[in-house]
Design a protein around this motif. Structure first.
Motif, short mmCIF file in Angstrom:
data_model
loop_
_atom_site.label_atom_id
_atom_site.label_comp_id
_atom_site.label_asym_id
_atom_site.label_seq_id
_atom_site.Cartn_x
_atom_site.Cartn_y
_atom_site.Cartn_z
N ASP A 1 0.81 -1.22 0.01
CA ASP A 1 0.00 -0.19 -0.15
C ASP A 1 0.81 1.14 -0.15
O ASP A 1 1.50 1.49 1.06
CB ASP A 1 -0.85 0.06 1.03
CG ASP A 1 -1.91 1.21 1.18
OD1 ASP A 1 -1.71 2.37 0.78
OD2 ASP A 1 -3.09 0.75 1.49
N LYS A 2 0.96 2.00 -0.97
CA LYS A 2 1.96 2.89 -1.41
C LYS A 2 1.52 4.19 -0.30
O LYS A 2 2.38 4.84 0.02
CB LYS A 2 2.00 3.59 -2.82
CG LYS A 2 2.24 2.18 -3.75
CD LYS A 2 2.29 2.98 -4.98
CE LYS A 2 3.10 1.88 -6.04
NZ LYS A 2 2.26 0.59 -6.23
N TRP A 3 0.22 4.30 0.04
CA TRP A 3 -0.04 5.43 0.82
C TRP A 3 0.26 4.97 2.27
O TRP A 3 0.89 5.79 2.78
CB TRP A 3 -1.47 5.58 0.94
CG TRP A 3 -2.20 6.69 1.80
CD1 TRP A 3 -2.91 6.39 2.98
CD2 TRP A 3 -2.03 8.18 1.74
NE1 TRP A 3 -3.19 7.57 3.76
CE2 TRP A 3 -2.50 8.28 3.00
CE3 TRP A 3 -1.39 9.07 1.05
CZ2 TRP A 3 -2.81 10.08 3.35
CZ3 TRP A 3 -1.59 10.35 1.06
CH2 TRP A 3 -2.15 10.80 2.43
N LYS B 1 4.14 5.51 2.80
CA LYS B 1 4.62 7.02 2.59
C LYS B 1 4.35 7.39 4.37
O LYS B 1 5.11 7.94 4.91
CB LYS B 1 3.66 7.74 1.89
CG LYS B 1 4.08 7.54 0.43
CD LYS B 1 3.03 8.47 -0.61
CE LYS B 1 3.23 9.96 -0.59
NZ LYS B 1 4.67 10.31 -1.07
N THR B 2 3.24 7.04 4.73
CA THR B 2 2.82 7.37 6.30
C THR B 2 3.96 6.92 7.18
O THR B 2 4.42 7.53 7.93
CB THR B 2 1.61 6.98 6.53
OG1 THR B 2 0.32 7.29 5.63
CG2 THR B 2 1.32 7.33 7.72
N ALA C 1 1.58 14.12 -1.46
CA ALA C 1 0.79 13.32 -2.10
C ALA C 1 -0.72 13.38 -1.52
O ALA C 1 -0.86 13.94 -0.34
CB ALA C 1 1.10 11.67 -2.31
N LEU D 1 -4.49 11.09 -1.29
CA LEU D 1 -5.17 10.01 -1.36
C LEU D 1 -6.49 10.03 -1.79
O LEU D 1 -7.29 10.82 -1.26
CB LEU D 1 -5.17 9.14 -0.01
CG LEU D 1 -5.93 7.79 -0.09
CD1 LEU D 1 -5.28 6.69 -0.87
CD2 LEU D 1 -5.97 7.06 1.31
N ARG E 1 -9.96 8.20 -2.88
CA ARG E 1 -10.77 7.00 -2.57
C ARG E 1 -11.68 7.05 -3.73
O ARG E 1 -11.96 7.72 -4.30
CB ARG E 1 -11.70 6.94 -1.13
CG ARG E 1 -10.77 7.11 -0.02
CD ARG E 1 -9.97 5.84 0.36
NE ARG E 1 -9.33 5.91 1.76
CZ ARG E 1 -8.33 5.01 2.16
NH1 ARG E 1 -8.10 3.96 1.58
NH2 ARG E 1 -7.81 5.29 3.52
N THR F 1 -2.84 2.74 -5.51
CA THR F 1 -1.99 2.51 -4.33
C THR F 1 -1.44 1.10 -4.21
O THR F 1 -0.45 0.94 -3.36
CB THR F 1 -3.04 2.93 -2.97
OG1 THR F 1 -3.80 1.81 -2.89
CG2 THR F 1 -3.16 4.33 -2.88
N ASP G 1 -8.32 2.51 -4.65
CA ASP G 1 -7.72 3.66 -4.11
C ASP G 1 -6.60 4.21 -5.03
O ASP G 1 -5.61 3.45 -5.47
CB ASP G 1 -7.09 3.60 -2.82
CG ASP G 1 -8.40 3.12 -1.76
OD1 ASP G 1 -9.46 3.59 -1.95
OD2 ASP G 1 -7.95 2.71 -0.75
N LEU H 1 -3.25 7.37 -5.76
CA LEU H 1 -2.52 8.19 -5.20
C LEU H 1 -2.17 9.30 -6.18
O LEU H 1 -1.66 8.92 -7.23
CB LEU H 1 -1.42 7.41 -4.76
CG LEU H 1 -0.27 8.24 -3.59
CD1 LEU H 1 -1.45 8.39 -2.35
CD2 LEU H 1 0.75 7.27 -3.44
N GLU I 1 0.38 12.23 -6.54
CA GLU I 1 1.96 12.53 -6.00
C GLU I 1 2.83 13.49 -6.73
O GLU I 1 2.89 13.22 -8.03
CB GLU I 1 2.54 11.13 -5.99
CG GLU I 1 4.04 11.04 -5.10
CD GLU I 1 4.30 9.80 -4.79
OE1 GLU I 1 4.56 9.35 -3.64
OE2 GLU I 1 4.69 9.05 -5.63
#
Length: 327
Positions: free
Chosen positions: A118-120, A123-124, A136, A138, A140, A159, A189, A191, A193
């Protein structure tokens, strides 16, 4: 280092799982075929299994297996090497199944697979441990796409996608809706960016059977300014790789430290690849891959070959790491 043909101990029978019910099916089949050859070169009994595009288990000769028959076959093995990429495999699904039926996994466990894909979320987590990522937003599935989320140029991607599927660059406002639609074909989802200008540099990290972290050489991907390293370039042989990357010692150290930090933070095992941009302002994380492409010509084997660990010995190290000395 032992000769590649010397048999391993304790594992003698290794299941190799390829395919998968996703758009990286063919890439995974190539990885699994290469791993199977290496396992046999090591003197082990390889048990190749395929998950078809519909999610059904099969022998590599195409014969269907019921789920119970697949589990029964897997439990005859000392370990399983999932060469699966993408959702329903790399995302922790395969590791979860294998763990539940008591088969040791060559590679990352459920947590790392789920976080890394999950790329989001990646990142987090990266930002939380001080590793810089691109700004970035997100999106939905239910979110409206009337207004631009960022100033162009920016990248739009699913994502959870891999192999650059569904990825595009929005350079002007009228390209945005189509970019989101393309990304949503590969995942719910999306992203958005900020586009990062810099050298694309990757590094791979593995934990060996002693518990020590080992890094491959850095690898620089040659792309034109403003271009993407897309699916076609990844698999048609046109990509230009430079190993080691043409970066300074300080930049190399920053990439290696960030990769090792993330490896431990998300709980990786086996090998993982960490993709970065090297910019004038420092190192920026792009993404993490806990089950990277794994043919003899893939990026990760190239990185380790450059530090004296050729393909078959890399597979040996990964299988042996499943039975760590400190376990």
């Amino acid at each position: 280092m032992p000769e590649p043909t010397a048999p391993l101990h304790p594992p003698t029978r290794v299941a190799v799982i390829g395919g998968g019910a996703n758009d990286e099916h063919e890439v995974s089949l190539a990885s699994a075929a290469a791993v199977t050859r290496a396992v046999r070169t090591l003197g082990l009994d390889a048990v190749p299994l395929t998950i078809d595009r519909a999610g059904r288990w099969r022998h590599t000769d195409g014969a269907a297996l019921t789920p119970s028959a697949a589990v029964a076959l897997l439990t005859t093995c000392d370990a399983a090497f999932p060469a699966l990429h993408g959702v329903h495999g790399e995302d922790g699904a395969a590791a979860g199944l294998l763990g539940m039926i008591g088969v040791p996994v060559v590679g990352s466990p459920v947590r790392a697979g789920a976080l890394g894909i999950d790329k989001w979320v990646t990142k987090t987590v990266a930002e939380a441990v001080g590793i810089r990522t691109a700004p970035a937003v997100l999106l939905r599935r239910a979110d409206a796409i009337d207004a631009l989320p960022l100033d162009p140029p920016f990248v739009v991607k699913p994502t959870t996608g891999g192999s650059s599927n569904g990825v595009s660059v929005v350079r002007q406002a009228d390209e945005y809706a189509a970019a989101v639609e393309l990304a949503r074909e590969a995942g719910d989802d999306v992203l958005a960016e900020s586009f990062v200008t810099g050298r694309e540099v990757d590094i791979a990290v593995l934990r060996d059977r002693t518990g020590a972290l080992r890094s491959g050489a850095t690898l620089e991907i040659g792309v034109a300014d403003g271009a993407l390293f897309g699916r076609a370039e990844k698999y048609d042989g046109s990509a230009q790789f430079t190993v080691p990357a043409r970066i300074s010692e300080g930049q190399h150290a920053a990439i290696e430290q960030a990769a090792r930090t993330l490896y431990d933070t998300i709980g990786c095992a086996g090998v993982a690849r960490f993709d970065f941009f090297v910019t004038d302002d420092g190192v920026v994380l792009n993404e993490v891959n806990t089950s990277p492409g794994f043919t003899e010509q893939s990026q990760v084997p190239r990185m380790f070959a450059a530090v004296g660990l050729p393909y078959v010995d890399l597979v040996r190290a990964l299988v042996e790491a499943t039975f760590r000395d400190d376990d």
